[in-house]
Design an enzyme around this catalytic site. Sequence first.
Site, PDB file in Angstrom:
ATOM      1  N   ASP A  12      14.416 100.315  33.288  1.00  0.00           N
ATOM      2  CA  ASP A  12      14.833  99.652  32.042  1.00  0.00           C
ATOM      3  C   ASP A  12      13.657  99.276  31.152  1.00  0.00           C
ATOM      4  OD1 ASP A  12      17.440  99.700  33.123  1.00  0.00           O
ATOM      5  OD2 ASP A  12      17.030  97.816  34.172  1.00  0.00           O
ATOM      6  N   HIS A  40      19.856 105.405  30.027  1.00  0.00           N
ATOM      7  CA  HIS A  40      18.919 105.230  28.931  1.00  0.00           C
ATOM      8  C   HIS A  40      19.722 104.849  27.707  1.00  0.00           C
ATOM      9  CE1 HIS A  40      15.586 106.842  31.019  1.00  0.00           C
ATOM     10  NE2 HIS A  40      16.041 108.060  31.075  1.00  0.00           N
TER      11      HIS A  40
END
Length: 425
Positions: A12, A40
């Site tokens: 992340d 993503h």
Amino acid sequence: MVRAIVGANWGDEGKGKITDMLGEKSDIIVRFQGGSNAGHTIINKYGKFALHLLPSGVFYDHTTSIIGNGVALNIPYLFNEIKGLTDRGVPMPKILVSDRAQIMMPYHILFDQYEEERLGKKSFGSTKSGIAPFYSDKYAKIGFQVSELFDDEVLEEKVERVCEQKNIMLKYMYNKEEINPKELLKTLHEYRDMVAPFVCDVGAFLHDAIKDGKNILLEGQLGSLKDPDFGIYPMVTSSSTLAAYGAIGAGIPPYEIKDIICVVKAYSSAVGAGEFVSEIFGDEADELRRRGGDGGEFGATTGRPRRMGWFDAVATRYGCRVQGATEVAFTVLDVLGYLKELPVCVGYEIDGVVTKDFPVTSKLRKAKPVYEVLPGWGTDIRGIKTYEELPENCRKYIEFVEKQIETPITMVSNGPSRSDIIYRK
Ligand code: GDP
């Protein structure tokens, strides 16, 4: 030239945005590990998208998007993800799937759930996407390769054989419904028809592409600390998250990877269980979580609130080292503008001794953070285009981090969109 974009931490870090950005100048983007278990987030002219299995290049009409042999390929998921894009006006991307990729089977997902249920409180906090059972089977040599879908005889025999073993587990270990081999075979025939238009000898394709001087991006998922060898084992993922594995999971020679861009977030966040030395709690964490990322720090795949922490220089220096980072993209810096002071974890105290080296998990468990506190800059830095225009304290923060992690920070990301980027010479 081949470049890899990988994470230095728990995932992340904003790899999607950096890949999307650099994707503009790339001919080919390859996913080389993991599966649909992480995501993503990409914001572009078509809207905001969370991609799970597709590489971040799918929005460009000049790029080829590749699912490499190292990926856990969930075929219906891939199919739906493509449809999710075209339904929203994105032109049909050019996609290739390695004939050596292995297939996420429906029972992998079930076994992942059943095992987490069985473990109860001791569970791994899996995303239940089937990743661990998938890779276990791959290396136990009972996985299904895409190429096998096209060989009826082999497929039928193998389905019978694997079901025998799986059904013993289902019946005696989990007390769950058994698999009907005929139905499974039917499902695999459906998978074959879905994937057939994309199947390719990716290794040969990339060999030619390298010879032709094409620009190739390898897109990693998660980050160094989730790597099964170098991460916080056992709270890791089941395929290597390292750039080195990009060579294997894509099918290219290791020496072709010339540039390894490590994406590093300006603070820490993690999803799921596991050691997290600079973790913060309570209101302090809630505020950072709320302000973090783009609209809060919640998992792109699971929606779970992420655990939050201050920047961990010990973990990040190690994370960059194991990736072999040649440069760093420092992301989500804009989020920190509200803070008066910024603690940075510069050491771990373990049994009364301070270390700057990231240790094995048993020692990590005992580590307490040692902080150095830097002054904040107290302004919104979004929209700034050059490094010199950044507030002095902001530059000091970047330069302090750069020194700590021993890798040049060449890009600073100050907002979620592709254009929110400051290049440093
Ligand atoms: P990935 O898995 O590494 O790609 O990370 P995520 O997709 O979870 O990205 C983290 C989040 O941060 C996403 O919501 C991005 O849109 C957002 N993001 C990326 N870079 C920046 C940035 O520089 N500033 C802000 N505010 N958000 C960013």
